[in-house]
Design an enzyme around this catalytic site. Structure first.
Site, short mmCIF file in Angstrom:
data_model
loop_
_atom_site.label_atom_id
_atom_site.label_comp_id
_atom_site.label_asym_id
_atom_site.label_seq_id
_atom_site.Cartn_x
_atom_site.Cartn_y
_atom_site.Cartn_z
N THR A 61 -45.73 37.21 -59.13
CA THR A 61 -44.87 36.56 -58.17
C THR A 61 -44.28 37.58 -57.21
O THR A 61 -44.67 38.77 -57.24
CB THR A 61 -43.81 35.67 -58.90
N LYS A 65 -47.75 39.85 -54.85
CA LYS A 65 -49.01 39.09 -54.75
C LYS A 65 -50.08 39.82 -53.93
O LYS A 65 -51.27 39.64 -54.18
CB LYS A 65 -48.73 37.71 -54.13
N ASP A 101 -51.51 28.67 -55.89
CA ASP A 101 -50.38 28.03 -55.20
C ASP A 101 -50.83 26.79 -54.42
O ASP A 101 -50.20 25.73 -54.50
CB ASP A 101 -49.70 29.01 -54.24
N GLY A 129 -46.83 34.04 -46.18
CA GLY A 129 -47.72 34.10 -47.33
C GLY A 129 -47.99 32.74 -47.96
O GLY A 129 -49.12 32.43 -48.34
N ASN A 150 -45.02 27.80 -36.14
CA ASN A 150 -44.21 28.91 -36.63
C ASN A 150 -43.27 29.42 -35.54
O ASN A 150 -43.55 29.30 -34.35
CB ASN A 150 -45.12 30.06 -37.09
N ARG A 151 -42.12 29.95 -35.99
CA ARG A 151 -41.16 30.56 -35.07
C ARG A 151 -41.86 31.60 -34.19
O ARG A 151 -41.72 31.62 -32.99
CB ARG A 151 -40.04 31.20 -35.91
N THR A 152 -42.65 32.46 -34.82
CA THR A 152 -43.47 33.42 -34.07
C THR A 152 -44.83 32.77 -33.87
O THR A 152 -45.66 32.74 -34.79
CB THR A 152 -43.61 34.74 -34.86
#
Ligand code: NDP
Length: 267
Positions: A61, A65, A101, A129, A150-152
């Site tokens: 975790t 990773k 995940d 990620g 996304n913000r960026t």
């Protein structure tokens, strides 16, 4: 007996040992699953020590990773595309890296929430990620499109491009999200960790399924979804249990009953 572990830093609050203990009991499998706090910068040595002592497999975790991705001697397609590994299976001198995940999220959406992703329009908020780990398993369910905001903006554009050979994708800035309703919105930003809601148009939540990868509390995203008439609102606890179940199956080839475990953790 399977010798298993989870590596992280911090690791004290990990729910994984409790989840795997329940899986072991359900499937009558002998499992010894421990938490290992690896010092930052020392993951690889700690992991190799565990393997040398007879470890059969381990979870990884935050923040290791990507180190685990580098440690693995071979990778599944999921892990390759995610650029990160959360599960390693030890087979003689091979360390097989997987990333469960995304499978965990898809299994939670389909099996626990009873949804179909086929032909659905999916909007993912965030391009870090977690997003990189969920895009391929989502695309494998044949949605009509996976949109990454996304913000960026450039990070979202890059991820959309990287995954475009697996299905219809597009990437843009959060400010480009329109007010039109969307079938499924997944909050994969870390904004919830800071008690914040990404700044996006409200209309997209109307009638949508809104899923926050974070778990353990009502997040600002979940409150926003409720205020804007989402049809279903969920947190990421089911994903956590499902990714653990996929890891358990990867090691033992046994499929645990996840719904019983989710119910226990929600008590
Ligand atoms: P990363 O640090 O890799 O990425 C964070 C992302 O969040 C970036 O895209 C960043 O945008 C965006 N972000 C951060 N703050 C804001 C904000 N205030 N407004 C808008 N966007 C913001 O994190 P991860 O991808 O690893 O993790 C994301 C979340 O997923 C965490 O909450 C984590 O706990 C959860 N998670 C849950 C799992 C489960 O099993 N349920 C499994 C894995 C993760 P920018 O690029 O512009 O900085």
């Amino acid at each position: 007996m399977y010798n298993l572990a989870v590596f992280g830093n911090p690791i004290e609050h990990s729910l994984s040992p409790a989840i795997h203990a329940q899986f072991a009991q359900q499937t009558a499998t002998q499992v010894n699953y421990t938490k290992i706090l690896a010092p930052i910068g020392n993951f690889s040595q700690e992991a190799q020590r565990f393997v040398a002592s007879g470890g059969d497999g381990f979870n990884i975790t935050v923040p290791f990773k990507i180190d685990a991705f580098e440690l693995a001697t071979e990778l599944t397609l999921n892990a390759k595309m995610a650029g990160a590994v959360n599960t390693i299976k030890v087979q003689e001198d091979r360390l097989i890296g997987e990333n469960t995940d995304g499978l965990g999220l898809v299994n939670d959406l389909i099996q626990n929430l009873g949804l179909s992703l086929k032909n659905k329009k999916i909007l993912i908020l965030g391009a870090g990620g977690a997003t990189q780990g969920i895009v391929l398993p989502l695309l494998q369910q044949q949605p009509s499109r996976v949109m990454i905001a996304n913000r960026t903006a450039s990070k979202a554009e890059k991820l959309a491009d990287d995954f475009s050979k697996y299905g219809s994708t597009c990437g843009f800035g959060l400010d480009k999200i329109k007010s039109d309703p969307i079938d499924i919105i997944i909050n994969a930003t870390s904004a919830s960790l800071d008690g914040k809601m990404p700044d996006i148009a409200n209309g997209c939540a109307h009638g949508a399924i809104c899923y926050d990868l974070m778990y353990g509390q009502q997040t600002p995203f979940m409150t926003w979804a409720k205020e804007n008439n989402a049809s279903i609102i969920a947190d990421g606890l089911g994903m956590l249990v499902e990714q653990a179940a996929s890891s358990f199956e990867f090691w033992t080839e046994k499929k645990p009953d996840t719904q019983a475990v989710i119910k226990n953790l929600r008590r």
